[in-house]
Design an enzyme around this catalytic site. Structure first.
Site, mmCIF file in Angstrom:
data_model
loop_
_atom_site.group_PDB
_atom_site.id
_atom_site.type_symbol
_atom_site.label_atom_id
_atom_site.label_comp_id
_atom_site.label_asym_id
_atom_site.label_seq_id
_atom_site.Cartn_x
_atom_site.Cartn_y
_atom_site.Cartn_z
ATOM 1 N N HIS A 104 -8.609 -0.700 -2.804
ATOM 2 C CA HIS A 104 -8.767 0.580 -3.497
ATOM 3 C C HIS A 104 -9.726 0.349 -4.662
ATOM 4 O O HIS A 104 -9.701 -0.726 -5.277
ATOM 5 C CB HIS A 104 -7.463 1.064 -4.127
ATOM 6 C CG HIS A 104 -6.343 1.331 -3.182
ATOM 7 N ND1 HIS A 104 -5.542 0.348 -2.680
ATOM 8 C CD2 HIS A 104 -5.860 2.497 -2.683
ATOM 9 C CE1 HIS A 104 -4.625 0.889 -1.897
ATOM 10 N NE2 HIS A 104 -4.786 2.194 -1.880
ATOM 11 N N GLU A 235 -5.075 8.227 7.056
ATOM 12 C CA GLU A 235 -3.873 7.419 7.323
ATOM 13 C C GLU A 235 -2.639 8.293 7.193
ATOM 14 O O GLU A 235 -2.253 8.688 6.089
ATOM 15 C CB GLU A 235 -3.826 6.261 6.307
ATOM 16 C CG GLU A 235 -2.648 5.331 6.543
ATOM 17 C CD GLU A 235 -2.658 4.122 5.612
ATOM 18 O OE1 GLU A 235 -3.743 3.621 5.263
ATOM 19 O OE2 GLU A 235 -1.551 3.708 5.212
ATOM 20 N N GLU A 271 -0.497 3.234 10.363
ATOM 21 C CA GLU A 271 0.356 2.185 9.784
ATOM 22 C C GLU A 271 1.740 2.317 10.412
ATOM 23 O O GLU A 271 2.454 3.297 10.158
ATOM 24 C CB GLU A 271 0.413 2.347 8.261
ATOM 25 C CG GLU A 271 1.305 1.293 7.633
ATOM 26 C CD GLU A 271 1.199 1.228 6.119
ATOM 27 O OE1 GLU A 271 0.075 1.364 5.575
ATOM 28 O OE2 GLU A 271 2.237 1.036 5.475
ATOM 29 N N HIS A 274 4.710 3.592 8.532
ATOM 30 C CA HIS A 274 4.713 5.043 8.317
ATOM 31 C C HIS A 274 5.202 5.761 9.572
ATOM 32 O O HIS A 274 5.910 6.761 9.492
ATOM 33 C CB HIS A 274 3.308 5.536 7.965
ATOM 34 C CG HIS A 274 2.755 4.960 6.695
ATOM 35 N ND1 HIS A 274 1.453 5.166 6.285
ATOM 36 C CD2 HIS A 274 3.321 4.191 5.740
ATOM 37 C CE1 HIS A 274 1.244 4.543 5.134
ATOM 38 N NE2 HIS A 274 2.365 3.942 4.783
ATOM 39 N N ASP A 299 -3.080 -0.342 10.035
ATOM 40 C CA ASP A 299 -2.522 -1.060 8.887
ATOM 41 C C ASP A 299 -1.309 -1.807 9.407
ATOM 42 O O ASP A 299 -0.197 -1.260 9.520
ATOM 43 C CB ASP A 299 -2.144 -0.099 7.745
ATOM 44 C CG ASP A 299 -3.254 0.007 6.723
ATOM 45 O OD1 ASP A 299 -4.328 -0.576 6.943
ATOM 46 O OD2 ASP A 299 -3.047 0.669 5.683
ATOM 47 N N ASP A 312 6.621 -2.196 3.764
ATOM 48 C CA ASP A 312 5.348 -2.920 3.947
ATOM 49 C C ASP A 312 5.550 -4.410 4.195
ATOM 50 O O ASP A 312 4.921 -5.255 3.542
ATOM 51 C CB ASP A 312 4.444 -2.721 2.714
ATOM 52 C CG ASP A 312 3.788 -1.360 2.670
ATOM 53 O OD1 ASP A 312 3.568 -0.771 3.735
ATOM 54 O OD2 ASP A 312 3.477 -0.898 1.558
ATOM 55 N N ASP A 342 -1.658 -4.435 5.549
ATOM 56 C CA ASP A 342 -1.156 -3.662 4.408
ATOM 57 C C ASP A 342 0.319 -4.071 4.270
ATOM 58 O O ASP A 342 1.224 -3.323 4.631
ATOM 59 C CB ASP A 342 -1.313 -2.164 4.675
ATOM 60 C CG ASP A 342 -0.908 -1.332 3.473
ATOM 61 O OD1 ASP A 342 -0.403 -1.918 2.495
ATOM 62 O OD2 ASP A 342 -1.090 -0.102 3.508
#
Ligand code: XUL
Ligand code: CO
Length: 439
Positions: A104, A235, A271, A274, A299, A312, A342
């Site tokens: 980021h 995402e 991801e 998620h 991810d 994560d 991630d």
């Protein structure tokens, strides 16, 4: 010139040692970057990437406790430690043998008190990143803007009810796209951190969705203007930090993109943690995005199926990795996307070497997933069974349905001539048993 500080002293470049024993965890036993499977090197099927935020900015703090991860690069002023962190990160990437990283804007460079100061910090840091990239050959898989952490974004960025905040997000995004171009990023990710709502009472959903679409359209226009060659990725995530997030899951995002005419400008970064938060199985969104030709990147992480939040964790489940890799091979790979970790070490995994152990374990998991998926596809037993299952669509009335030229009247005639269909077993347990043979 003084030699650069070594942050991971005692850890060499991680070797491939297929005959290493169970307790040897600082080597790859399955990931052999140069080995060719189905016409492509393992490293090109897997395109591993290390994420900056968890692995180099993570502190181990949680809502109940103080930081536990004391890293040697966290010293000096914010800019001094940002530079140490970047050098440590590149040492890590090269020792691990991973060719890509993701970050980021605000984890590479500290936010200043004005946009101009933040941009200057980022320029200084990306100058160093460019230098380290050309020294090591490590490249940016994707970059993203942090449009969720600063208090100004507490009610959203592109979906904020105040256009002043949306404008700030747009200004930050402009710099983010310039940064992507400067560093040659292959993708740019949009994770809608706070693009959603906590209560419907104060929220105009239709207005917010339109503003978000228009925000994306500005990004598409600016990408064209500066000639940026970079795939845009959204995402999905269903909740956390918002109670409801607009990018709920793969199919909601695909519907949103198609509704606003953005489907040719974006793909998805899925991801799996998620995906499971959305109530789906691990592989669900990867499979769905791929089915629509929209799977751009992954991810690569996991949650704890028995918890309801985004932990994560490093992906260590070989069955799940096999399912993902099968889908990825079937669509011809992920390039220009990749498998981005991630993922964060647990706050109790406090040794520096744990960062290596976690990545190596996850890379070996995906290498095993790749090898298994290749065997499944090359053996052709499961693909053949699936093909047979749909064989009625290859001729006669089925072919007309397949091509979209059949009518209800023809369905009726067909049934009058052929009567009741015969009952056909779905054979789920047989599929599961054969799949387990490859794990
Ligand atoms: C948050 C998340 C992000 C995005 C990038 O759950 O996954 O780290 O990947 O902003
Ligand atoms: Co993510």
């Amino acid at each position: 010139m003084a030699a650069q500080e070594e942050f991971f002293a005692g850890i060499p470049k991680i070797p491939y040692s297929p005959s290493a024993g169970p307790a040897d965890v600082l080597c790859f036993k399955h990931y052999n970057a140069e080995e060719v499977l189905m016409g492509r090197k393992m490293e090109d099927w897997l395109r591993f990437s290390v994420c900056y935020w968890h692995s180099f900015c993570g502190t181990g703090a949680d809502p109940f406790g103080a930081p536990t991860l004391h890293r040697p690069w966290n010293e000096g002023t914010p800019m001094e430690s940002a530079k140490k962190r970047l050098r440590a990160a590149f040492e890590f990437f090269t020792k691990l043998g991973v060719k890509y990283y993701t970050f980021h804007d605000r984890d590479m460079a500290p936010e200043g008190s004005t946009l101009e100061e933040s941009n200057r910090n980022l320029d200084e840091m990306t100058d160093l990143a460019l230098q380290l990239q050309s020294q090591t050959g490590v490249r940016v898989l994707w970059v993203t803007c942090n449009l969720f952490a600063h208090p100004r974004y507490m009610n959203g960025a592109a979906t904020n009810p105040d256009c002043h905040v949306l404008a700030y997000a747009g200004a930050q995004l402009k710099k983010g796209l310039d940064t992507a171009q400067k560093l040659g990023a292959q993708n740019f990710v949009f994770w809608g951190g706070r693009e959603g709502f906590l209560t419907i009472h104060n929220t105009d959903v239709a207005a917010e969705l339109k503003h978000m679409a228009n925000f994306f359209k500005m990004a598409v226009k600016y990408r064209e203007k500066i000639g940026l060659k970079c795939q845009f990725l959204i995402e999905p995530k269903p909740k956390e930090p918002c109670k409801h997030q607009y990018d709920y899951d793969a199919v909601s995002v695909i519907g949103f993109l198609k509704h606003y005419g953005l489907e040719n400008d974006f793909k998805l970064n899925i991801e799996p943690n998620h995906t499971t938060l959305a109530g789906h199985s691990y592989e669900h969104d990867v499979v769905m995005a791929s089915a629509f030709g929209m799977l751009g990147s992954v991810d690569s992480n996991t949650g704890s199926p028995d918890l309801g939040w985004d932990t994560d964790q490093f992906p260590m489940d070989i069955r799940n990795a096999t399912l993902l890799m099968k889908t990825i091979i079937e669509q011809g790979g992920l390039q220009p996307g990749g498998l981005n970790f991630d993922a964060k070490v647990h706050r109790e995994s406090t040794d520096l070497e744990d960062l290596f152990i976690a990545h190596i374990g996850a890379m070996d998991t995906f290498a095993r997933g790749l090898r298994n998926a290749v065997r499944i596809i090359e053996d052709g037993i499961i693909p053949g069974m699936v093909k047979d299952r749909y064989s009625s669509f290859s001729h006669g009335i089925g072919q007309k349905v397949e091509e979209g030229s059949a009518s209800l009247e023809e369905m009726e005639d067909f049934i009058k001539q052929n009567g009741e269909p015969k009952v056909t077993s779905g054979k789920q347990e047989k599929y599961e048993s054969i799949f387990n043979h490859y794990i």
